[in-house]
Design a protein around this motif. Structure first.
Motif, PDB file in Angstrom:
ATOM      1  N   VAL A 120      44.029 -34.310  56.670  1.00 44.97           N
ATOM      2  CA  VAL A 120      44.558 -34.341  55.308  1.00 44.97           C
ATOM      3  C   VAL A 120      43.663 -33.537  54.377  1.00 44.97           C
ATOM      4  N   LEU A 159      52.218 -35.285  49.112  1.00 46.83           N
ATOM      5  CA  LEU A 159      51.175 -35.763  50.020  1.00 46.83           C
ATOM      6  C   LEU A 159      51.231 -37.281  50.169  1.00 46.83           C
ATOM      7  N   LEU A 181      52.457 -28.793  55.790  1.00 47.24           N
ATOM      8  CA  LEU A 181      52.536 -30.212  56.161  1.00 47.24           C
ATOM      9  C   LEU A 181      53.332 -30.334  57.459  1.00 47.24           C
ATOM     10  N   TYR A 190      43.747 -38.306  60.950  1.00 57.19           N
ATOM     11  CA  TYR A 190      44.405 -37.954  59.691  1.00 57.19           C
ATOM     12  C   TYR A 190      43.399 -37.760  58.567  1.00 57.19           C
ATOM     13  N   TRP A 232      42.669 -45.224  56.027  1.00 59.83           N
ATOM     14  CA  TRP A 232      43.972 -45.019  56.682  1.00 59.83           C
ATOM     15  C   TRP A 232      44.230 -46.081  57.749  1.00 59.83           C
ATOM     16  N   PHE A 244      45.746 -30.022  54.828  1.00 60.50           N
ATOM     17  CA  PHE A 244      46.745 -30.364  53.807  1.00 60.50           C
ATOM     18  C   PHE A 244      46.235 -30.252  52.375  1.00 60.50           C
ATOM     19  N   SER A 267      52.190 -39.044  53.728  1.00 61.38           N
ATOM     20  CA  SER A 267      51.189 -39.922  54.330  1.00 61.38           C
ATOM     21  C   SER A 267      51.799 -41.246  54.767  1.00 61.38           C
TER      22      SER A 267
END
Length: 812
Positions: free
Chosen positions: A504, A462, A427, A500, A545, A508, A466
């Motif tokens: 992600v 996470l 991350l 993102y 997002w 991630f 975020s």
């Protein structure tokens, strides 16, 4: 000191901050910490807060050497340490949110009350102290880019904000008939002094495009359509570009597409080749200048030795990092949409964007790991601020590395630290993507997310990562807005930031390819690996997002700016207006949220059912999980809230003998009493001297449904119409006399609290008859909302050539 100086004895204990090798004789500039403290009556002479130009406080050592007191930063405990026991989480929260320090320093410090989020709810308490404070909340107010307001930015912020004039068009491709977008300056009630001679087809095309533009700006009109002009009017480099067209009583002049754009030129001041003065002078009253615009010197000004500026210089530097676009002159934009440099407390106060506080009690929250510093330790910890710098930039840049190294090498919880370091390799943050090389605390706070959750659930990590403002800066979804918001406010087609949404998944979580349970790669029959997601998935998730923004700056943390959205440490907030409201597909062929209950299937009067969630607001009646009109926060407007009967079971559970709980989940179904029996749902309820917000159960509202009914605003002529699901509480009643149930000029309403919503059947039952009306009387202008009508409504789909759809409400 007015009464002398401190006299130290051999019993006073000093520690050198520089090196243990130093001893007498002392060296000038050497720093020492008095670890034993003083009980001298002269202490009463020292002001509680030190100012930059205060007289020095001196002390004399036994050997005759003199020391001068150097004030140090003192941070306070405002949250639990990482190792605090679960039953002691809230005890370290500042009981007034740091309000006493704000008052003591005449508001030079900011309130340290941390915004309440899913991360820190366990640190929150209800405070009734008179000094209790909260960080600034923003109201939904618009900022008009008038000439006066553009000038006002300079006096409020010191920023050099101007509309740009004097830009030239030089090439044939800039002709309005050669491009799909053109800008026209409006001269109202003026006959064009030199109307351009054009062929009839061109005049018709230009006139038609200008008159059909929906642009309502009073100074310029942007036209976004391809024009069917006469080719002979734009086939030669000598054809005129500054075209003037007379339309009725108004003259329209074709101008550069950036003409009268408002920019913040502050970053250009220090790098302008012609010197800072030539950028600053416009705001500072140069030659009687009006102060709201900057004249681009395209042809130069020989009498002042200003050289000609080619347009290439504007194209290379305009709209860059040093010249930041704000809006067009004459536009009105929500305060939240201002650029960060202009969103200061002074600007927010001037435009009325800050919500008032409450004297009946405030929810005060802390932050995990926000512990006090110890000034008696040898290493000095400095904070980067907007005041005078006391530590070099290299030292400030290195400070976060020193802190991290010391903690990792010397902490007792070595396994936790090693797991956190491993998580940090997944991350990741890239400092080059974040403007904060000299900042320390925002980086250590982010790293503490990994430390706190090292032995926990990866989903929790996470989720918190975020909401980190640093992650949003790094992967560029900070302030990402939905297409519907951008289009409705700027008439521009846009896409949500996809950065993102991609990372992600790729970095991630799930990776690029699908895996079997044993970790091997899933493949097609051809041996090609199965992709975990497609670009269409990224586009869909990107819309999830949207809406993330930083919260207001606060105290007790390292903070450079003082503006209303400058907090780069605490979890971000979600701005409802910026969110994409439409369904997002998932990776399994369905939609995110498919497992939730349909809203039409939620229990009737769910606010009285087992599991109903109530959230304490304190003395403020403004909800936090739903959105009220900004006018509801104006103390001059008496907002009617639902007040429960003191004998009702719901009241007694929320009141709890006066020991108000921050969150209440009803343990059993309850029987209604009073107002509870007459409403379909609740928003905010008054209990004693405090308010609770009813938090609706998450559920799915379908975009398409049967038997829709038309709803319309209180002033139907101005506020428009749309469809609504009659089985959901989406509007309020509008009552009419029975003999005039079809169409009337004025209807009436009898809602039981401001913002009440009800189903179509409840509205019809309460009124006896609904109608199609022109306006609703007995309503203050600021009480906005929609009202049910008996008119049927259809929901249609419009599909363009690229396959994108729009939802159309046919209210006729």
């Amino acid at each position: 000191l007015t009464n002398g100086y401190f006299t130290f004895s051999n019993s006073d204990v000093f520690t050198s901050t520089a090196s243990h090798l130093f001893s007498y004789p002392l060296l000038e500039g050497q720093e020492f910490i008095l670890t034993s403290g003083l009980s001298d009556e002269l202490c009463e002479s020292i002001p509680p807060v030190s100012e930059e130009f205060d007289a020095p406080v001196l002390g004399k050592l036994p050997n005759g050497e003199w020391l001068v007191w150097s004030p140090s930063i003192l941070l306070e405990d405002n949250g639990p340490s990482i190792n605090a026991p679960a039953n002691d989480i809230a005890s370290a929260t500042l009981e007034d949110g740091g309000g006493a320090a704000v008052i003591l320093t005449n508001e030079k410090l900011k309130c340290a009350n941390v915004p309440r989020t899913f991360v820190n709810e366990d640190t929150c308490v209800l405070s009734t102290l008179s000094t209790a404070c909260k960080a600034s909340e923003l109201l939904s107010v618009d900022v008009e880019m008038s000439t006066e307001n553009v000038k006002k930015f300079y006096s409020l912020t010191g920023h050099y904000v101007y509309a740009i004039r004097g830009l030239a068009m030089e090439e044939l491709h800039e002709h309005p008939c050669s491009k799909p977008k053109s800008r026209w300056e409006i001269s109202t009630g003026v006959t064009c002094p030199s109307a351009t001679v054009l062929n009839a087809d061109t005049i018709t095309a230009l006139t038609d495009a200008i008159t059909k533009s929906f642009d309502s700006n009073p100074f310029v009109k942007d036209v976004t359509r391809t024009l069917l002009c006469d080719p002979s009017d734009y086939d030669d480099s000598t054809d005129e570009l500054d075209i003037q067209v007379q339309i009725g009583s108004d003259c329209y002049t074709h101008v550069h597409p950036d003409h009268l754009n408002v920019y913040d030129f502050s970053g250009w001041v220090s790098v302008h080749n012609g010197g800072a003065y030539n950028i600053q002078k416009w705001a500072e009253g140069f030659d009687g200048h009006e102060g709201w615009y900057l004249m681009y010197p395209y042809v130069g000004v020989s009498e002042r030795n200003v050289p000609q500026h080619p347009m290439s210089r504007w194209y290379n530097n305009g709209n860059g990092d040093n010249i930041v676009y704000v809006a067009r002159l004459g536009d009105s934009l929500p305060y939240r949409d201002l650029i960060d440099g202009l969103k200061t407390d002074a600007v927010a106060n001037y435009f009325g964007a800050l919500a008032p506080g409450s004297a009946q009690g405030l929810i005060i929250c802390g932050s995990h790991g926000e512990v006090a510093n110890d000034p008696s330790l040898l290493e000095g910890f400095d904070l980067h601020s907007d005041e005078q710098s006391t530590t070099g930039s290299d030292e400030m840049d290195n400070q976060k590395h020193v802190v991290w190294t010391e903690v990792n090498l010397k902490s007792n919880d070595q396994l936790r630290q090693r797991v956190a370091w491993a998580l940090s390799q997944i991350l990741t943050l890239v400092p080059g993507n974040i403007n904060g090389a000299e900042r320390t605390e925002m980086y250590t706070y982010y790293y503490d997310i990994l430390v706190r959750h090292a032995f926990g659930n990866y989903r929790d990590i996470l989720g918190e990562v975020s909401f980190s403002p640093l992650m949003a800066e790094h992967l560029s979804y900070l302030k990402s807005k939905s297409h519907s918001y951008v289009f409705s406010n700027s008439n521009m087609v846009s896409r949500a930031d996809e950065n993102y949404a991609r990372e992600v998944m790729q970095l991630f979580s799930i990776g690029l390819v699908k895996l079997n349970k044993d970790g091997t790669i899933q493949v097609y029959d051809s041996g090609v690996p199965l992709q975990a997601y497609t670009n269409e998935d990224i586009e869909s998730f990107a819309r999830a997002w949207t809406g993330f923004d930083r919260t207001a700056a606060r105290g007790n943390i390292e903070q450079i700016s003082r503006g209303s959205t400058d907090n780069r440490l605490d979890p971000m907030q979600v701005v409802p207006d910026w969110r994409d409201p439409f369904p997002k597909s998932n990776l399994d062929g369905g939609f995110i949220g498919d497992k939730y209950e349909l809203c039409v299937d939620v229990n009737y009067k769910s606010f009285l059912k087992k599991g109903a969630h109530y959230r304490l607001l304190g003395g403020s009646s403004s909800p936090e999980m739903t959105k009220d009109p900004s006018y509801f926060s104006d103390p001059a407007n008496s907002v009617l809230r639902a007040e429960l009967d003191p004998t009702s079971a719901l009241y007694l559970r929320l009141y709890n003998g006066g020991d108000y709980e921050l969150d209440v989940l009803l343990e059993n179904d309850m029987t209604c009493t009073g107002i509870e029996c007459n409403v379909d749902t609740l928003r905010v309820v008054k209990v004693g001297n405090v308010y609770y917000e009813f938090v609706e159960k998450p559920c799915i509202q379908l975009a398409f449904y049967r038997d829709a009914k038309r709803i319309q605003g209180r002033d139907n002529r101005n506020q428009g119409q749309m469809c609504a699901n009659p089985d959901l509480p989406h509007a309020r009643e509008a009552c009419c006399r029975g003999e005039r149930y079809r169409e009337v000029r004025s209807a009436s309403t009898s809602y039981l609290y401001d913002g009440e919503r009800m189903t179509f059947s409840t509205a019809a039952e309460r009124c006896g008859s609904l109608c199609i009306f022109e306006n609703v009387n007995n309503e203050n202008w600021w009480k906005k909302g929609y009202h049910w009508t008996p008119k049927d409504c259809s929901i249609l789909v419009k599909i363009n050539s690229e396959g994108y759809i729009a939802i159309v409400h046919d209210t006729d």
